[in-house]
Write an enzyme that holds these catalytic residues in place. Structure first.
Site, PDB file in Angstrom:
ATOM      1  N   GLY A 197       7.347   2.792  -8.025  1.00  0.00           N
ATOM      2  CA  GLY A 197       8.725   2.948  -8.487  1.00  0.00           C
ATOM      3  C   GLY A 197       9.642   1.982  -7.753  1.00  0.00           C
ATOM      4  O   GLY A 197       9.304   1.484  -6.676  1.00  0.00           O
ATOM      5  N   LYS A 210      -5.796  -1.781  -2.316  1.00  0.00           N
ATOM      6  CA  LYS A 210      -5.068  -1.108  -1.233  1.00  0.00           C
ATOM      7  C   LYS A 210      -6.036  -0.622  -0.155  1.00  0.00           C
ATOM      8  O   LYS A 210      -5.749  -0.712   1.045  1.00  0.00           O
ATOM      9  CB  LYS A 210      -4.260   0.060  -1.813  1.00  0.00           C
ATOM     10  CG  LYS A 210      -3.134  -0.419  -2.740  1.00  0.00           C
ATOM     11  CD  LYS A 210      -2.584   0.712  -3.574  1.00  0.00           C
ATOM     12  CE  LYS A 210      -1.452   0.251  -4.484  1.00  0.00           C
ATOM     13  NZ  LYS A 210      -1.088   1.257  -5.488  1.00  0.00           N
ATOM     14  N   VAL A 225       0.834  -1.201   0.000  1.00  0.00           N
ATOM     15  CA  VAL A 225       0.000   0.000   0.000  1.00  0.00           C
ATOM     16  C   VAL A 225       0.870   1.253   0.000  1.00  0.00           C
ATOM     17  O   VAL A 225       1.725   1.422   0.868  1.00  0.00           O
ATOM     18  CB  VAL A 225      -0.939   0.039   1.234  1.00  0.00           C
ATOM     19  CG1 VAL A 225      -1.844   1.262   1.180  1.00  0.00           C
ATOM     20  CG2 VAL A 225      -1.754  -1.231   1.337  1.00  0.00           C
TER      21      VAL A 225
HETATM   22  N1  HSE Z   1       0.384   0.633 -10.201  1.00  0.00           N
HETATM   23  C1  HSE Z   1       0.582   1.051  -8.856  1.00  0.00           C
HETATM   24  C2  HSE Z   1       0.436   2.567  -8.802  1.00  0.00           C
HETATM   25  C3  HSE Z   1       1.947   0.636  -8.399  1.00  0.00           C
HETATM   26  O1  HSE Z   1       0.484   3.210  -9.849  1.00  0.00           O
HETATM   27  O2  HSE Z   1       0.245   3.102  -7.721  1.00  0.00           O
HETATM   28  C4  HSE Z   1       2.151   0.783  -6.921  1.00  0.00           C
HETATM   29  O3  HSE Z   1       1.293  -0.034  -6.183  1.00  0.00           O
END
Ligand code: HSE
Length: 436
Positions: free
Chosen positions: A302, A205, A132
């Site tokens: 990232g 999340k 998260v």
């Molecule tokens: N795809 C997700 C985002 C990656 O852009 O937040 C991180 O969980």
């Protein structure tokens, strides 16, 4: 003391970043953990691929089971992602007595209840801080830092890709698809980017945050999700003129009737700090009864920001390896036998304010019809503006902000407004939260 041996499943963005941080900061990490931590094995689907990390000294294989079944490995880092086969891998690792660290939000949101039960049975930890808000230690903050509070609500920008797209559209007038392609190239987006733009990733999340905030089982299937694909530049502009920003929020709120779990674009006053969280950055606002409102901000995706959270979990696990299993921080913050059975509310029972944009004929009585329908549904208007027609259109855009109302009433009012002869097309509805 003997070094702790770590096996990494997946050497993509997060796996590669994690190997780099563990190697680069090895000396400080050992001082913090009290033991040396060494990556001895790693797996990747394609070993010939170029990596962002140096794999020298690491035994590589294409089969994750080589690591899961290696008796020498103490901690398995599951950094593959997805919830299919990976679930079986994690269960097998637990079965083999391994501690597991994962960045996998869908795995935890969909199968966490089963995984944690198995982990408790085997006396091991499954840590998931990186699942998260990337590098923000939000799980630790809620589960430990705020454990004296009753959490009333939380609201977060918890998908970096979505926030990056909204920010670039607003600031630079860029196209949705163009920004999404950049987010993919930078490794922010999910393997299936509809997870980002349709709110599924944020829903995963939010499921996790709600469980640790309210002490309820993980229940992703109860989350209301709405993506950002319907947001137009017009809405962004009108919202700004009214003093608001549009953000894609995950909101969990405990009410006397149950819990609202919702992900959707939301107008928020531009003076709120969270309204100014831009690009791939994430932020989570948590309201506790004792502490008041607290805000957590940082990179939400990232390689190294996510690795920061993975490595912190590894250090926690290493510290816990020697502690009393009965006295550890529970996976979902509350003791496993004390999770509450609070109902999750259907979207019709949400209470929130709204931004409405509709196109209507420019003639007397149109506004009166619209406001009468709202009044019939006990919906109070906070602000109303009428704009010039856009381009060759003859219809005029009308923008309304309402006070808090029940979503069921709003659904009924919108249906009646859309049925008016003088109103063309759909009403564009975006929820609005003052986050006070
Ligand atoms: N795809 C997700 C985002 C990656 O852009 O937040 C991180 O969980």
């Amino acid at each position: 003391m003997k070094p702790v041996k770590v096996g990494v499943l997946g050497l993509g963005t997060v796996g590669g970043g994690t190997v780099n941080v563990l190697k680069r900061n090895a000396a400080e990490i050992a001082r913090r953990a009290g033991r040396e931590i060494v990556v001895t094995r790693a797996s990747a689907k394609d070993l010939s691929k170029e990596r962002i990390c140096d794999t020298q000294g690491i035994i590589l294989s294409t089969d994750p089971m080589d690591i899961i079944n290696d008796p020498e490995i103490d901690i398995v880092l599951e950094l593959i992602g997805g919830a299919g086969l990976v679930k079986e891998m994690v269960l097998k690792a637990i079965e083999n007595g391994k501690y597991v660290v994962t960045a996998n939000k869908s795995l935890i949101a969909l199968h966490g209840n089963e995984i944690f039960a198995k982990a408790s049975e085997k006396g091991v930890i499954v840590a998931f801080e990186a699942a998260v808000a990337g590098g923000i230690p939000i799980i630790k903050a809620i589960r430990e830092g705020l454990s004296g509070n009753q959490i009333e609500w939380l609201a977060g920008i918890i998908n970096g890709t979505g926030n990056f797209i909204l920010t670039e559209m607003r600031d630079k007038g860029r196209d949705f698809d163009d920004v999404l392609a950049e987010a993919q190239a930078l490794g922010y987006a999910e393997a299936d980017p509809t997870f980002d733009v349709e709110g599924i990733d944020a829903g995963h999340k939010l499921t996790i945050l709600a469980s640790i905030a309210f002490g309820i089982p993980l229940q992703f299937d109860q989350v209301y999700t709405e993506g950002i694909t319907q947001i137009t530049r017009l809405d962004v502009e009108y919202a700004e003129q009214l003093g608001y920003r549009i953000k894609h929020l995950g909101i969990a709120r405990k009410t006397s009737e149950g819990i609202e779990l919702r992900v959707h674009p939301t107008l928020i006053p531009e003076r709120r700090l969270i309204a100014n969280v831009n690009g791939v950055m994430n932020a989570v606002l948590v309201k506790g009864d004792a502490v008041g409102a607290t805000l957590y901000y940082g990179a939400g995706a990232g390689a190294e920001p996510t690795a920061s959270a993975v490595v912190a979990d590894v250090i926690d696990v290493v510290r816990a390896l020697t502690s009393d299993p009965e006295n550890r921080v529970p996976h979902l913050a509350f003791q496993a036998d004390s999770l509450a059975d609070i109902p999750i509310l259907s979207s019709e029972r949400f209470k929130t304010s709204y931004y409405l944009r509709l196109n209507a004929e420019d003639k007397p009585g149109v506004l009166a019809d619209v406001t009468r329908i709202l009044a019939d549904h006990h919906i109070s208007i906070e602000a109303i503006i009428q704009k010039e027609p856009v381009g060759d259109e003859t219809a005029i855009p009308i923008i309304l902000l309402t006070q808090i109302t029940l979503e069921k009433e709003m659904n009924a009012a919108i249906a009646k407004i859309e049925a008016l002869q003088t109103v063309t097309g759909k009403v564009n509805r975006i929820r609005l939260e003052t986050l006070k």
